[in-house]
Structures are given as structure tokens and as C-alpha cells.
Design a protein around this motif. Sequence first.
Motif, mmCIF file in Angstrom:
data_model
loop_
_atom_site.group_PDB
_atom_site.id
_atom_site.type_symbol
_atom_site.label_atom_id
_atom_site.label_comp_id
_atom_site.label_asym_id
_atom_site.label_seq_id
_atom_site.Cartn_x
_atom_site.Cartn_y
_atom_site.Cartn_z
ATOM 1 N N THR A 18 49.112 91.006 -21.121
ATOM 2 C CA THR A 18 50.032 90.720 -20.020
ATOM 3 C C THR A 18 51.301 91.551 -20.197
ATOM 4 O OG1 THR A 18 51.270 88.988 -18.851
ATOM 5 C CG2 THR A 18 51.109 88.786 -21.236
ATOM 6 N N ASN A 19 51.981 91.799 -19.079
ATOM 7 C CA ASN A 19 53.315 92.391 -19.173
ATOM 8 C C ASN A 19 54.395 91.382 -18.786
ATOM 9 O OD1 ASN A 19 52.763 92.358 -16.431
ATOM 10 N ND2 ASN A 19 53.480 94.443 -16.036
ATOM 11 N N HIS A 20 54.008 90.110 -18.696
ATOM 12 C CA HIS A 20 54.988 89.031 -18.553
ATOM 13 C C HIS A 20 55.659 88.775 -19.908
ATOM 14 C CE1 HIS A 20 54.276 87.477 -14.498
ATOM 15 N NE2 HIS A 20 52.979 87.645 -14.686
ATOM 16 N N CYS A 21 56.915 88.403 -19.873
ATOM 17 C CA CYS A 21 57.593 87.986 -21.100
ATOM 18 C C CYS A 21 58.594 86.893 -20.767
ATOM 19 C CB CYS A 21 58.302 89.158 -21.774
ATOM 20 S SG CYS A 21 58.904 88.745 -23.440
ATOM 21 N N ASN A 22 58.810 86.020 -21.738
ATOM 22 C CA ASN A 22 59.696 84.873 -21.528
ATOM 23 C C ASN A 22 61.101 85.107 -22.061
ATOM 24 O OD1 ASN A 22 58.606 84.924 -24.156
ATOM 25 N ND2 ASN A 22 59.023 82.753 -24.462
ATOM 26 N N LEU A 23 61.378 86.304 -22.599
ATOM 27 C CA LEU A 23 62.699 86.593 -23.152
ATOM 28 C C LEU A 23 63.367 87.743 -22.402
ATOM 29 C CD1 LEU A 23 62.079 86.309 -27.004
ATOM 30 C CD2 LEU A 23 62.769 84.530 -25.387
ATOM 31 N N HIS A 24 64.647 87.964 -22.722
ATOM 32 C CA HIS A 24 65.423 89.045 -22.111
ATOM 33 C C HIS A 24 66.096 89.852 -23.224
ATOM 34 C CE1 HIS A 24 64.841 87.454 -18.041
ATOM 35 N NE2 HIS A 24 64.990 86.257 -18.588
ATOM 36 N N SER A 48 37.874 100.847 -34.296
ATOM 37 C CA SER A 48 38.123 100.052 -35.495
ATOM 38 C C SER A 48 38.967 98.832 -35.175
ATOM 39 C CB SER A 48 38.829 100.907 -36.546
ATOM 40 O OG SER A 48 39.390 100.114 -37.567
ATOM 41 N N SER A 49 40.087 99.052 -34.445
ATOM 42 C CA SER A 49 41.075 97.988 -34.259
ATOM 43 C C SER A 49 41.698 98.039 -32.874
ATOM 44 C CB SER A 49 42.204 98.112 -35.290
ATOM 45 O OG SER A 49 41.711 98.017 -36.595
ATOM 46 N N VAL A 50 42.130 96.866 -32.399
ATOM 47 C CA VAL A 50 42.949 96.795 -31.195
ATOM 48 C C VAL A 50 44.167 95.927 -31.489
ATOM 49 C CG1 VAL A 50 41.004 97.103 -29.614
ATOM 50 C CG2 VAL A 50 41.739 94.792 -30.201
ATOM 51 N N THR A 51 45.318 96.393 -31.034
ATOM 52 C CA THR A 51 46.515 95.566 -31.039
ATOM 53 C C THR A 51 46.660 94.975 -29.652
ATOM 54 O OG1 THR A 51 47.714 96.737 -32.788
ATOM 55 C CG2 THR A 51 49.032 95.568 -31.172
ATOM 56 N N LEU A 52 46.671 93.650 -29.572
ATOM 57 C CA LEU A 52 46.774 92.970 -28.286
ATOM 58 C C LEU A 52 48.252 92.749 -27.946
ATOM 59 C CD1 LEU A 52 43.831 90.392 -28.329
ATOM 60 C CD2 LEU A 52 43.983 92.571 -27.120
ATOM 61 N N ALA A 53 48.900 93.815 -27.557
ATOM 62 C CA ALA A 53 50.302 93.758 -27.137
ATOM 63 C C ALA A 53 50.717 95.131 -26.661
ATOM 64 C CB ALA A 53 51.212 93.310 -28.281
ATOM 65 N N VAL A 54 51.460 95.166 -25.562
ATOM 66 C CA VAL A 54 52.086 96.414 -25.102
ATOM 67 C C VAL A 54 53.468 96.079 -24.537
ATOM 68 C CG1 VAL A 54 51.935 98.466 -23.636
ATOM 69 C CG2 VAL A 54 49.848 97.514 -24.638
ATOM 70 N N GLY A 55 53.516 95.607 -23.280
ATOM 71 C CA GLY A 55 54.812 95.429 -22.640
ATOM 72 C C GLY A 55 55.236 94.000 -22.404
ATOM 73 N N GLY A 56 54.512 93.026 -22.954
ATOM 74 C CA GLY A 56 54.854 91.626 -22.705
ATOM 75 C C GLY A 56 54.564 90.752 -23.916
ATOM 76 N N GLU A 57 54.694 89.445 -23.741
ATOM 77 C CA GLU A 57 54.380 88.470 -24.784
ATOM 78 C C GLU A 57 52.938 88.022 -24.599
ATOM 79 O OE1 GLU A 57 53.593 86.081 -27.565
ATOM 80 O OE2 GLU A 57 55.445 87.274 -27.647
ATOM 81 N N VAL A 82 41.405 92.661 -34.802
ATOM 82 C CA VAL A 82 42.418 92.389 -33.788
ATOM 83 C C VAL A 82 43.766 92.147 -34.465
ATOM 84 C CG1 VAL A 82 43.102 90.973 -31.826
ATOM 85 C CG2 VAL A 82 40.671 91.344 -32.303
ATOM 86 N N LEU A 83 44.785 92.838 -33.950
ATOM 87 C CA LEU A 83 46.152 92.696 -34.421
ATOM 88 C C LEU A 83 47.003 92.145 -33.279
ATOM 89 C CD1 LEU A 83 44.791 95.473 -35.675
ATOM 90 C CD2 LEU A 83 47.028 95.741 -36.713
ATOM 91 N N LEU A 84 48.065 91.442 -33.638
ATOM 92 C CA LEU A 84 48.953 90.850 -32.642
ATOM 93 C C LEU A 84 50.401 91.085 -33.024
ATOM 94 C CD1 LEU A 84 49.707 88.908 -30.259
ATOM 95 C CD2 LEU A 84 49.470 87.023 -31.916
ATOM 96 N N ASN A 85 51.203 91.491 -32.031
ATOM 97 C CA ASN A 85 52.660 91.466 -32.150
ATOM 98 C C ASN A 85 53.157 90.364 -31.228
ATOM 99 O OD1 ASN A 85 52.547 93.783 -33.759
ATOM 100 N ND2 ASN A 85 52.711 95.133 -31.986
ATOM 101 N N THR A 86 53.942 89.431 -31.740
ATOM 102 C CA THR A 86 54.404 88.312 -30.920
ATOM 103 C C THR A 86 55.843 87.955 -31.254
ATOM 104 O OG1 THR A 86 54.039 85.974 -30.388
ATOM 105 C CG2 THR A 86 53.400 86.681 -32.586
ATOM 106 N N ASN A 87 56.572 87.459 -30.251
ATOM 107 C CA ASN A 87 57.931 86.982 -30.536
ATOM 108 C C ASN A 87 57.933 85.553 -31.077
ATOM 109 O OD1 ASN A 87 57.877 85.130 -28.276
ATOM 110 N ND2 ASN A 87 58.584 86.765 -26.904
ATOM 111 N N ALA A 88 56.759 84.911 -31.084
ATOM 112 C CA ALA A 88 56.542 83.590 -31.709
ATOM 113 C C ALA A 88 57.244 82.437 -31.018
ATOM 114 C CB ALA A 88 56.920 83.614 -33.198
#
Length: 358
Positions: A36-42, A77-86, A107-113
Motif C-alpha cells: 500500500t502507499n497509504h500511511c498513518n503518519l506525517h 530470492s527475497s522481497v521487501t514488502l514496503a515502498v511508499g506506505g505503511e 520476506v522482509l518488512l520495514n514498518t513504523n510499528a
Amino acid sequence: MKKWQIVARNLRAWQNYRAGNARPDNLPSYFWIEPTNHCNLHCIMCPNGTDQIHFPKGCMPLTLFKEIVRQIKPFTSSVTLAVGGESLYNKEFFDMVRHARMEGIKVLLNTNATMLDAKRAQQLLESGLSHVSFAFDGFNKIQYEKARVGADFEKTLNNIIHFLELKKSHAKSDPYTVLSMLMLDMTLATPQEQNQFLSRFEGLIDEVRLREVATWGPVFKETDQFSFRKNVQLYPPCSRLWSTAVVAWNGDLLPCIYDVNHDYVLGNIQKENFVDIWNGPGMVALRKSMLDGTFRTLLPLCEHCIVLGSPPLLGLPSGIRLTLADALTNLWGYRIEKMAIRLANLLSRRGFSARTIN
């Protein structure tokens, strides 16, 4: 795909890159896929948080994700599930992780938690995720909430600690856990505060990294909200065009994770096969522009890129360092990446873009 084949593919990417082959005969082993490119932060250092994303917002449906995996699994080999959103904003996120793992892809994840409540923490632990990076940019409440506008310091920190304690109580080695902290206004935290903060992660976290701030190309080059290291020199061509790929939530194939406004769309994976897009007219033209130095006329986003501003180390360009490190983790685990970052900082004259502090 066997582990040695993944390494071989990355070495072939390096050969094609060095030879200036605009139509490489290798396929990428590393993908960024955008749930998603939705995010809950600013956040002050993000084009999404500062309302600079003009492309429509949406969530990738599971059916599209499965089609992407079907197309790329023979060479990925790998996918990171993150680009422009949370990513946790997508209600089908955990189904995506499970499906990719079932198909043999890490699978890798970047998250703001901020959305990592107790229920999602349990789901995350059980999903089969290989690696999770928690973006937490501050050693104290003032520093963190100045950068992560809309987030609560203690609540988000407790989300992360809870997940780490849950992982420890289940005696699980996966996912490999990283606390990723951008170097934003470091004067707001004293050394004592930094040490006190890090002590909360003792025995819980695999790695804590300090990272340089990216300007998203020219997006933040004139900002007064944060400071960053300006590129005094660029090192094209960008080797990510030979070794990685990015798929947005709507199936658009993009050249770069920083192209959040879809300024240079290479094709759409719902209409074309990925293999055809990889060496299609858009990608070949962009690679050629990288080789002849005219790339900024095609993609102005490259103007102040942190990737192009990172010099080669031991002859390895920035993008291929990423994918080769990923390939080697298949053989020796993610701690090899931690060792590689430390080695890079020893070898780099001006300091590497990330450094491990634990």
C-alpha cells in the motif's frame, strides 16, 4: 532455486553492469513490492508524510500479489514488502507473507510499528517473515515525535518491545530484528539518554542501525526540517537497474523505490509479463542514460539520490552490494549482513550510509 544460483545471478548482474550491457541477461533476485502507499503518519523526511505523493492511494489485492509471485518466483530470492506506505495498513498483508514463504521466497518488512498491536504481533511472529526492520527515529520523545509526526513515542516503543519479548518467549530465531534509526537532529538526545534507550533492547534485538537520511532524490534537497549529507559526487550508473525491481500497489513496475509518484513507469505487471518489462524499451532507455550520463533528463528523481551518491566499495556499487549481501544471507544468515556493514564502515573513507551500534 538453489542458494548458489542466487549468488551466481548476482555475480552475473555485476558482470553485465561492468560491461555496460543495457539489456542484461540476468534477472533480478531482489524485489520491493508495495502492499500500500497509504500511511498513518506525517513524517518530516517522507514525501508521503509531507503530502508530496500525488499518485492515487490504494492497497494491492492478494490476487495481484499472487500473480506477481507466480511470475518472479523462478529467479527471486527475497522481497521487501514496503515502498511508499505503511505495509500493515493492508488487511491482506499477512496472507501475502505466508504465500511468498510457501513459494520459497524470503520476506522482509520495514514498518513504523505504530499499528503493531498485540494481535498483529502474534500474526507477524507466525507468518514466516524472515526479517523485520522497525523504523524508530529518536532516542527520546522529543526527538522521535518531531520526526514521526502523529506517532506516540511510548506506545510505539512498547509495541516493538512487546513483539521482541514475544519472539524471545517463543524461542524463535526468525524474523531477524533490526531497529533502524535515521540520524535526525542527534543533538536532541544526550549520550546518557541514548544509552538508557538502547538498554531497553538488551537481549531482545538482533541489531540497531543508525542510517543516513535520504532526500528522495531532489524532493528534500532544499528542506530546513532536517540536515543530510549532500552529494559532492555521483557514481552512476545506478546498479539497482541491473539487480533489483520495484512493483507498486497497482502493478506498475518502477525503476526505483523513490519513484513514489510513478514519474517513470516501465510497464504494468497486470498487462505484461515481468520478464518482458525487465528489458523493455523504458528500462533499456534508462540504463543507457545511466551509462552515457544523461539520466537526469529521463528521471530527475536521480539528481540527489543517496544510492548514486554512495561510492563503490572494493569495486562493488551500492545497488549490487545490497543484492549480493542478500544472496549471502541465504548461505550464512542475516548476521553476515551485520558483519558486512561493519566492514563497509571500516573501508569507507567518509563513513558508510548505515552503521551498527550494538
